[in-house]
Design an enzyme around this catalytic site. Structure first.
Site, PDB file in Angstrom:
ATOM      1  CB  CYS A   1      -0.954  -0.005   1.189  1.00 46.16           C
ATOM      2  SG  CYS A   1      -0.136  -0.153   2.803  1.00 46.16           S
TER       3      CYS A   1
ATOM      4  CG  HIS B   1      -3.992   0.769   4.773  1.00 45.05           C
ATOM      5  ND1 HIS B   1      -3.479  -0.127   3.848  1.00 45.05           N
ATOM      6  CD2 HIS B   1      -5.080   1.347   4.174  1.00 45.05           C
ATOM      7  CE1 HIS B   1      -4.224  -0.106   2.754  1.00 45.05           C
ATOM      8  NE2 HIS B   1      -5.191   0.778   2.931  1.00 45.05           N
TER       9      HIS B   1
END
Length: 904
Positions: free
Chosen positions: A259, A829
């Site tokens: 990510c 994230h």
């Protein structure tokens, strides 16, 4: 066609000059065959037999001789009279002679060329250290990827570029100008090799006659037919194949902790001028395959493929598998599938793209010069020009700005001024000088449960500051406190009051004990002695006959204050019974009678070791030990010497709930592992039999604690403005001891003061918020809310270069993308907010998921890297000239002329 060309080019016969004149013009003159070769000019092959007959004719002196050679006839040099290909292995001087163009045309005008034969024209090529006539050019078979059965045989010189081959293939296959193409060469092993560099020659590419060259055309969805990503094909439904959406609104599949990469790519993909640069193929002419600092053009090509796919409008999401492999190949830190920092990937990618697209093919040495009192304008322009002499690419045009760095020597006052380029700003966040620590307070009163406290302490404070803060909550004097780090039922560390608080990590379990003495017993002192106490339980160990026992630590350790007049084994037992009285019940008289009777019966069976002085008693049972920094403070007299033995009671005469044993800081009886520990203050272990522990020890009560009111306290973090972070960035700071500056005046390293100022700002300004803080003892993420404007971020107050007041847009920026980080240091994230360059709509990119958002959703505590576009650039891109397809890059369009760009 060749014959027709030959007929068209064949000149009309001219009247023959004199034989001597013919000889001079063909052999010796400026146009004669004795003249030196010149690269690029044409020479012609003449059949040796005909040429010898011509020589005999002109040297015979008889113009009417029967040796007249007739028309030039090269028939013996050809394999056939259809394709007119030369025979293999022809040798100069034996099979043919070479004539320069002028001499050839003289002979053709005098004698003519055999009807239907083409002239055999060849170019002079320049090879290393030699020039030669290229008699045998390279004949390549050109085919298209989707029609391998139909080929075109085309001759190319060894010195022709691969770009020439590509252009010829595009002409032969009638490719539209807007279509992207690339070449592959089939090698002798049957596999295909990409012809990356279009600037190298056919010779450098080692292409040979008869080799198959395949031209590939990019598909409308931005992919190459040769890629055939199986991962993509597995996940692509029939709907996706005909999907048509907004260009740029395309997700990126998470390949496993990628990510961070997806977030950086989405930000960069939404930089308008950079994306236009790749979509319009401007990068193809600037690929630098020979840069030793670059990645042979592979990173630039991989990124270009990604951009073309994302902006084709034919994908909901794409799999960046090829790009991930390229990054891992050239930057080993990104190999595998560990989580990384999006800003670090972004830094690598910008540097890699710059070097792959650097227009400077050979970097010259440039000596950095100090200002030496010269005007800033002059020094800045010199620094920027020196930078551009070695670094000139679309990345420099778009992202690079200029700092002014000022260093001042604290001793002699010498001032050093330099101007340095930058690609992004890493700005600090205002950091609170306080931190919150959670501790457990253990009072001496056994009736009181341990208390959990949340303390606000100075970040750069000492252990004594923690005790002072706790004293305000408890009313206990700081002098009566001892601080310990408890780990795995033992003391991992006992802190001294002068130790820094930075040595305590947020994850540590900190216990603060109320005491009335000290651990370091001083001979002659009347103070209580503080004894570290561990709890252990005797448990069956895994053994063949199950006859051995192990000792397992449990519960929380204690620091117990023992008066000197009670410092005997009996006295210590009674003190411990008192301290444990909240969760250890005393046996009643019936229990004691039963116990005495039972123990008397078993006394002969149970062979208990007798009294032993010193620390030499070795427990034969295996014990559970672990790492501990412990406490190795020397003691003038050993606890053993005061107590007489290392184990109590020596023999069981009456009912005791537990036995006592001297142990080391790890909680084991082995105290002779090192010479230091033999003389160290021993710890005491309370050893329980399983039955006794089960009967008299209340585990639930022992683990009980109460929360102080302060536990509900949350230290509020006020939001900060982005401008405050930039002010901090430009604040004067003193260099650290690890990074001193060498003063040329003092001739020694100094802890100088340093100040950074902004001199020139780039078209796209990347601002990295330094949320991650690293120290010797801790790592933390700052989740402070930074308030940043979506529009009109004004840098005029921060730029110290004399400004153009008539054009304020040169210092104002609008936000175009944000890389977000959610979570903490060890896990997290990354996502992206980005504004589409075509629609102006903001979208939220979360790996392969993309959704539209409103501007009021963009600002959050997760914002990590900000992308701002200068307003004059945005206006230029939106103008008719800028929106006609030409990107705002010098590669395809000259830069705008403005005062700001004079230095750029």
């Amino acid at each position: 066609a060749a014959v027709a060309v030959a007929e068209d080019r064949e000149p009309q016969r001219e009247e023959l000059p004199g034989l001597d004149s013919q000889w001079r013009q063909i052999e010796n003159g400026e146009s004669g065959r004795e003249r030196p070769l010149r690269a690029g000019e044409s020479w012609f092959l003449v059949e040796k037999h005909w040429y010898k007959q011509w020589e005999a004719y002109v040297q015979g002196g008889d113009q009417d001789s029967s040796t007249f050679p007739g028309c030039i006839n090269n028939a013996t040099l050809f394999q056939d009279e259809i394709n007119w290909r030369l025979k293999e292995g022809l040798v100069e001087g034996e099979d043919y002679v070479l004539l320069p163009a002028a001499a050839w045309h003289y002979l053709v005008s005098w004698y003519g060329l055999e009807h239907g034969q083409p002239p055999i024209e060849r170019k002079v090529i320049e090879l290393p250290n030699i020039q030669k006539v290229e008699v045998y050019p390279v004949e390549l078979l050109l085919v298209r990827h989707n029609d391998l059965g139909r080929s075109h045989t085309v001759q190319f010189s060894h010195t022709d570029s691969i770009g020439m081959v590509l252009r010829t293939a595009r002409e032969r296959f009638l490719v539209e100008p807007q279509e992207d193409t690339r070449l592959w060469a089939k090698n002798s092993e049957g596999s295909l090799d990409r012809l990356y560099d279009t600037h190298i020659t056919v010779l450098d590419a080692a292409l040979e006659t008869g080799q198959l060259i395949i031209m590939e055309t990019r598909k409308k969805d931005g992919t190459w037919p040769s890629a055939q990503l199986h991962v993509m094909n597995k996940h692509m439904s029939e709907e996706d194949e005909d999907f048509k959406g907004q260009p740029g609104i395309c997700g990126l599949t998470n390949l496993g902790n990628t990510c961070f990469m997806n977030s950086a790519l989405q930000c960069l993909s939404n930089v308008p001028q950079l994306t236009e640069y790749f979509l319009n193929n401007c990068y193809l002419e600037e690929l630098n395959f020979r840069n030793p600092l670059g990645m042979k053009g592979e990173i630039a090509e991989a990124y270009a493929d990604l951009v073309k796919q994302a902006w084709s409008g034919h994908h909901r999401s794409i799999v960046p598998h090829v790009f991930k492999n390229k990054v891992g190949h050239f930057a080993s830190q990104f190999l595998g599938y560990q989580q990384h920092d999006s800003q670090e990937l972004l830094s690598f990618l910008l540097d890699g793209l710059h070097e792959d697209l650097n227009r400077v093919k050979k970097k010259e040495y440039v000596e950095l010069c100090d200002a030496a009192g010269r005007p800033d304008q002059e020094v800045a322009q010199e620094a920027w020009q020196n930078h551009k002499r070695r670094n000139d690419s679309v990345i420099v045009d778009t992202f690079h700005g200029l700092f002014k760095s000022t260093l001042v020597c604290p001793d002699c006052g010498n001032v050093s001024v330099t101007f340095d380029p930058f690609c992004y700003l890493s700005v600090p966040l205002p950091i609170s000088h306080k931190r919150v620590l959670e501790v457990f307070f253990i009072p001496m009163d056994p009736r009181r449960k341990p208390e959990q406290h949340r303390l606000v302490v100075p970040k750069k404070g000492k252990i004594s500051d923690l005790c002072v803060a706790l004293s305000k909550h408890t009313g206990i004097s700081p002098e009566r406190m001892m601080v310990a780090d408890v780990f795995s039922h033992r003391f991992y560390k006992l802190y001294q009051l002068e130790e820094p608080l930075s040595s305590i990590l947020d994850r540590d379990d900190i216990f603060v004990y109320e005491v009335s003495g000290r651990i370091e017993a001083i001979e002659g002192s009347r103070e209580d002695i503080v004894v570290p106490v561990y709890l252990r339980e005797r448990t069956p160990a895994r053994d063949y006959n199950n006859s051995y026992y192990g000792l397992m630590l449990f519960g929380h350790p204690l620091l117990v204050s023992v008066p000197r007049d009670r410092f005997t084994w009996e006295g210590l037992y009674n003190v411990l019974m008192y301290r444990l009285s909240r969760y250890v019940s005393k046996p009643n008289s019936d229990d004691e009678d039963d116990g005495d009777e039972k123990e008397d019966d078993e006394e002969d069976k149970d062979d208990v070791p007798g009294p032993s002085t010193g620390g030499s008693l070795r427990d034969p049972e295996p014990e559970q030990a672990g790492p501990s920094s412990g406490v190795t403070n020397r003691c003038p007299f050993l606890l053993d010497n005061c107590l007489g033995t290392s184990q109590w009671p020596p023999r069981r005469r009456r009912k005791q709930l537990f036995t006592l044993q001297t142990v080391n800081s790890n909680g084991t009886s082995d105290r002779t592992t090192s010479p230091e520990e033999v003389h160290a203050q021993p710890y005491i272990a309370i050893d329980w039999e399983p039955e006794m522990k089960k009967r008299y020890y209340d585990e639930i009560e022992a683990e009980g604690y109460v929360k102080h009111d302060c536990v509900g306290y949350v230290m509020k973090k006020a939001p900060v403005r982005l401008q405050e972070c930039i002010e901090l960035f430009t604040t004067v700071e003193t260099l650290e001891k690890e990074n001193p500056w060498y003063c040329p005046s003092c001739k020694q390293h100094q802890l100088a003061t340093k100040k950074l100022d902004l001199w020139m700002l780039p078209e796209i300004l990347i601002i990295h918020l330094k949320r991650f803080s690293y120290t010797k003892f801790s790592r933390e993420k700052l989740d402070t809310l930074v308030e940043f404007p979506i529009r009109d971020l004004d840098f005029s107050e921060f730029v110290i270069q004399p400004q153009n007041e008539s054009n304020p847009e040169l210092y104002k920026y609008d936000l175009i993308a944000v890389s977000n980080h959610y979570g903490g240091m060890r896990d997290g994230h990354y996502t992206t907010f980005a504004c589409n360059k075509d629609s102006g709509q903001w979208h939220y990119f979360d790996d392969n998921s993309v959704s539209p958002v409103n501007e009021n959703q963009i600002e959050s505590k997760a914002a990590y890297v900000l992308f701002y576009q200068r307003q004059d650039v945005a206006r230029r891109l939106l103008s008719p000239a800028g929106s006609s397809g030409a990107p705002a890059s010098p590669a395809c369009n000259s830069p705008p002329s403005s005062e700001f760009m004079d230095v750029n």
